[in-house]
Design a protein around this motif. Structure first.
Motif, PDB file in Angstrom:
ATOM      1  N   ILE A 127       2.919  -5.079   2.825  1.00 52.64           N
ATOM      2  CA  ILE A 127       4.083  -4.656   3.616  1.00 52.64           C
ATOM      3  C   ILE A 127       3.679  -4.460   5.075  1.00 52.64           C
ATOM      4  O   ILE A 127       4.386  -4.868   5.994  1.00 52.64           O
ATOM      5  N   LEU A 128       2.518  -3.865   5.283  1.00 58.62           N
ATOM      6  CA  LEU A 128       2.065  -3.600   6.646  1.00 58.62           C
ATOM      7  C   LEU A 128       1.787  -4.874   7.428  1.00 58.62           C
ATOM      8  O   LEU A 128       1.927  -4.892   8.651  1.00 58.62           O
ATOM      9  N   ARG A 129       1.410  -5.941   6.745  1.00 55.05           N
ATOM     10  CA  ARG A 129       1.196  -7.213   7.450  1.00 55.05           C
ATOM     11  C   ARG A 129       2.486  -7.680   8.127  1.00 55.05           C
ATOM     12  O   ARG A 129       2.437  -8.321   9.172  1.00 55.05           O
ATOM     13  N   GLY A 130       3.622  -7.324   7.553  1.00 50.91           N
ATOM     14  CA  GLY A 130       4.896  -7.650   8.181  1.00 50.91           C
ATOM     15  C   GLY A 130       5.141  -6.878   9.464  1.00 50.91           C
ATOM     16  O   GLY A 130       6.027  -7.223  10.245  1.00 50.91           O
ATOM     17  N   TYR A 131       4.365  -5.850   9.684  1.00 50.86           N
ATOM     18  CA  TYR A 131       4.476  -5.054  10.907  1.00 50.86           C
ATOM     19  C   TYR A 131       3.386  -5.393  11.916  1.00 50.86           C
ATOM     20  O   TYR A 131       3.286  -4.749  12.961  1.00 50.86           O
ATOM     21  N   ASP A 132       2.550  -6.349  11.608  1.00 46.62           N
ATOM     22  CA  ASP A 132       1.465  -6.783  12.501  1.00 46.62           C
ATOM     23  C   ASP A 132       0.530  -5.644  12.893  1.00 46.62           C
ATOM     24  O   ASP A 132       0.065  -5.580  14.042  1.00 46.62           O
ATOM     25  N   LEU A 133       0.255  -4.755  11.963  1.00 42.17           N
ATOM     26  CA  LEU A 133      -0.717  -3.702  12.240  1.00 42.17           C
ATOM     27  C   LEU A 133      -2.117  -4.287  12.185  1.00 42.17           C
ATOM     28  O   LEU A 133      -2.436  -5.043  11.273  1.00 42.17           O
ATOM     29  N   PRO A 134      -2.957  -3.927  13.149  1.00 45.20           N
ATOM     30  CA  PRO A 134      -4.350  -4.385  13.085  1.00 45.20           C
ATOM     31  C   PRO A 134      -5.003  -3.859  11.808  1.00 45.20           C
ATOM     32  O   PRO A 134      -4.704  -2.751  11.349  1.00 45.20           O
ATOM     33  N   GLU A 135      -5.886  -4.645  11.259  1.00 41.31           N
ATOM     34  CA  GLU A 135      -6.542  -4.261  10.010  1.00 41.31           C
ATOM     35  C   GLU A 135      -7.223  -2.905  10.122  1.00 41.31           C
ATOM     36  O   GLU A 135      -7.210  -2.102   9.182  1.00 41.31           O
ATOM     37  N   ALA A 136      -7.797  -2.622  11.285  1.00 41.05           N
ATOM     38  CA  ALA A 136      -8.487  -1.345  11.490  1.00 41.05           C
ATOM     39  C   ALA A 136      -7.536  -0.152  11.397  1.00 41.05           C
ATOM     40  O   ALA A 136      -7.978   0.979  11.163  1.00 41.05           O
ATOM     41  N   GLU A 137      -6.251  -0.366  11.576  1.00 44.48           N
ATOM     42  CA  GLU A 137      -5.265   0.713  11.543  1.00 44.48           C
ATOM     43  C   GLU A 137      -4.567   0.839  10.178  1.00 44.48           C
ATOM     44  O   GLU A 137      -3.831   1.794   9.945  1.00 44.48           O
ATOM     45  N   GLN A 138      -4.794  -0.119   9.297  1.00 47.92           N
ATOM     46  CA  GLN A 138      -4.052  -0.132   8.036  1.00 47.92           C
ATOM     47  C   GLN A 138      -4.353   1.051   7.126  1.00 47.92           C
ATOM     48  O   GLN A 138      -3.441   1.568   6.476  1.00 47.92           O
ATOM     49  N   ASN A 139      -5.599   1.505   7.060  1.00 46.10           N
ATOM     50  CA  ASN A 139      -5.892   2.676   6.231  1.00 46.10           C
ATOM     51  C   ASN A 139      -5.070   3.880   6.670  1.00 46.10           C
ATOM     52  O   ASN A 139      -4.554   4.627   5.839  1.00 46.10           O
ATOM     53  N   HIS A 140      -4.952   4.056   7.984  1.00 46.94           N
ATOM     54  CA  HIS A 140      -4.161   5.172   8.504  1.00 46.94           C
ATOM     55  C   HIS A 140      -2.700   5.038   8.082  1.00 46.94           C
ATOM     56  O   HIS A 140      -2.069   6.017   7.665  1.00 46.94           O
ATOM     57  N   ALA A 141      -2.178   3.836   8.186  1.00 43.47           N
ATOM     58  CA  ALA A 141      -0.774   3.609   7.846  1.00 43.47           C
ATOM     59  C   ALA A 141      -0.533   3.747   6.344  1.00 43.47           C
ATOM     60  O   ALA A 141       0.504   4.281   5.925  1.00 43.47           O
ATOM     61  N   VAL A 142      -1.480   3.277   5.528  1.00 41.07           N
ATOM     62  CA  VAL A 142      -1.352   3.443   4.068  1.00 41.07           C
ATOM     63  C   VAL A 142      -1.289   4.924   3.730  1.00 41.07           C
ATOM     64  O   VAL A 142      -0.459   5.362   2.928  1.00 41.07           O
ATOM     65  N   ARG A 143      -2.147   5.707   4.360  1.00 41.85           N
ATOM     66  CA  ARG A 143      -2.153   7.148   4.106  1.00 41.85           C
ATOM     67  C   ARG A 143      -0.878   7.816   4.604  1.00 41.85           C
ATOM     68  O   ARG A 143      -0.354   8.737   3.966  1.00 41.85           O
ATOM     69  N   LEU A 144      -0.390   7.373   5.744  1.00 43.20           N
ATOM     70  CA  LEU A 144       0.868   7.914   6.259  1.00 43.20           C
ATOM     71  C   LEU A 144       2.002   7.663   5.271  1.00 43.20           C
ATOM     72  O   LEU A 144       2.761   8.578   4.936  1.00 43.20           O
ATOM     73  N   LEU A 145       2.131   6.430   4.807  1.00 42.33           N
ATOM     74  CA  LEU A 145       3.215   6.105   3.879  1.00 42.33           C
ATOM     75  C   LEU A 145       3.065   6.864   2.570  1.00 42.33           C
ATOM     76  O   LEU A 145       4.053   7.403   2.040  1.00 42.33           O
ATOM     77  N   GLY A 146       1.849   6.930   2.047  1.00 40.93           N
ATOM     78  CA  GLY A 146       1.630   7.688   0.818  1.00 40.93           C
ATOM     79  C   GLY A 146       2.008   9.149   0.983  1.00 40.93           C
ATOM     80  O   GLY A 146       2.690   9.733   0.139  1.00 40.93           O
ATOM     81  N   GLY A 147       1.583   9.732   2.094  1.00 38.17           N
ATOM     82  CA  GLY A 147       1.910  11.133   2.347  1.00 38.17           C
ATOM     83  C   GLY A 147       3.404  11.356   2.520  1.00 38.17           C
ATOM     84  O   GLY A 147       3.962  12.326   1.999  1.00 38.17           O
ATOM     85  N   ALA A 148       4.055  10.473   3.255  1.00 30.13           N
ATOM     86  CA  ALA A 148       5.499  10.611   3.478  1.00 30.13           C
ATOM     87  C   ALA A 148       6.271  10.429   2.179  1.00 30.13           C
ATOM     88  O   ALA A 148       7.138  11.242   1.835  1.00 30.13           O
ATOM     89  N   PHE A 149       5.970   9.364   1.445  1.00 33.26           N
ATOM     90  CA  PHE A 149       6.689   9.115   0.190  1.00 33.26           C
ATOM     91  C   PHE A 149       6.454  10.237  -0.814  1.00 33.26           C
ATOM     92  O   PHE A 149       7.394  10.827  -1.345  1.00 33.26           O
ATOM     93  N   HIS A 150       5.195  10.517  -1.077  1.00 30.92           N
ATOM     94  CA  HIS A 150       4.885  11.483  -2.121  1.00 30.92           C
ATOM     95  C   HIS A 150       5.240  12.904  -1.706  1.00 30.92           C
ATOM     96  O   HIS A 150       5.681  13.703  -2.539  1.00 30.92           O
ATOM     97  N   GLY A 151       5.083  13.217  -0.436  1.00 23.79           N
ATOM     98  CA  GLY A 151       5.484  14.535   0.035  1.00 23.79           C
ATOM     99  C   GLY A 151       6.981  14.765  -0.098  1.00 23.79           C
ATOM    100  O   GLY A 151       7.425  15.796  -0.607  1.00 23.79           O
ATOM    101  N   TYR A 152       7.763  13.782   0.335  1.00 19.90           N
ATOM    102  CA  TYR A 152       9.214  13.911   0.242  1.00 19.90           C
ATOM    103  C   TYR A 152       9.641  14.038  -1.222  1.00 19.90           C
ATOM    104  O   TYR A 152      10.442  14.907  -1.578  1.00 19.90           O
ATOM    105  N   ILE A 153       9.089  13.178  -2.054  1.00 19.17           N
ATOM    106  CA  ILE A 153       9.460  13.173  -3.470  1.00 19.17           C
ATOM    107  C   ILE A 153       9.091  14.506  -4.125  1.00 19.17           C
ATOM    108  O   ILE A 153       9.886  15.063  -4.896  1.00 19.17           O
ATOM    109  N   THR A 154       7.934  15.028  -3.817  1.00 21.15           N
ATOM    110  CA  THR A 154       7.505  16.300  -4.398  1.00 21.15           C
ATOM    111  C   THR A 154       8.433  17.431  -3.979  1.00 21.15           C
ATOM    112  O   THR A 154       8.843  18.250  -4.809  1.00 21.15           O
TER     113      THR A 154
END
Length: 189
Positions: A127-154
């Motif tokens: 999904i992040l490749r569709g946003y043209d995020l540099p590979e070096a930034e993808q871990n940060h974005a994966v964690r952001l999405l996980g935190g946002a999704f799971h935090g909201y759901i919880t």
């Protein structure tokens, strides 16, 4: 000798059903034995202990979620894919609250390697490749999405949004909008 009809897979499936009914933390080998009207000892040929059972439930939940997410994001990109992924997690949590809680279990490194956790990460990175995020930034974005999704759901599952306006669905849509804007305008380090 194992009781006829009892298999590890059947026990894990019954454990998942039990988790959705009474909560993940309430799932034990004893509770499962009561469900099958058998002695606890008869289950130990299939699962080692309650922690082993919970780990197997986590692996099942992660696999189910990865399958649903793969189907949901296939052929989509950008915000459409982002929303599809978030909605899979949210819908799964609402439909299967015990399994969803199981999917959050901290796994041993060995179990993590065997889990579908890697598929979740790969889906998110796709999904992040569709946003043209540099590979070096993808871990940060994966964690952001996980935190946002799971935090909201919880928070939502815990009733955190049930007594205030706007309704939770409207806020969820705004969260997805905000994540989309952030991903399209990811800050440079």
């Amino acid at each position: 000798m194992a009781r006829v009809g009892l298999t590890t897979q059947r026990l894990v499936e019954a454990g998942a059903e039990l988790a959705d009914e009474v909560g993940f933390e309430q799932v034990t080998v004893s509770a499962l034995a009561r469900r099958f009207d058998v002695k606890v000892a008869s289950l130990y040929s299939h699962v080692r202990n309650s922690q082993d059972l919970r780990t197997r439930l986590a692996l099942l939940a992660l696999e189910e979620l990865a399958d649903l997410a793969s189907d949901a994001v296939a052929g989509r990109s950008g915000k459409d894919a982002l929303a599809a992924l978030g909605n899979v997690y949210r819908d799964y949590a609402r439909t299967h609250p015990g399994r969803y809680a199981a999917s959050q279990l901290r796994l041993t490194p060995e179990d993590a390697v065997a889990s579908a956790g890697r598929r979740h990460s790969q889906l998110t990175r796709a999904i992040l490749r569709g946003y043209d995020l540099p590979e070096a930034e993808q871990n940060h974005a994966v964690r952001l999405l996980g935190g946002a999704f799971h935090g909201y759901i919880t928070l939502e599952l815990g009733g955190g949004f049930s007594h205030s306006a706007p309704d939770s669905q409207q806020s969820w849509e705004r969260v997805l909008d905000g994540l989309d804007v952030l991903l399209r305008n990811w800050p440079t380090p």
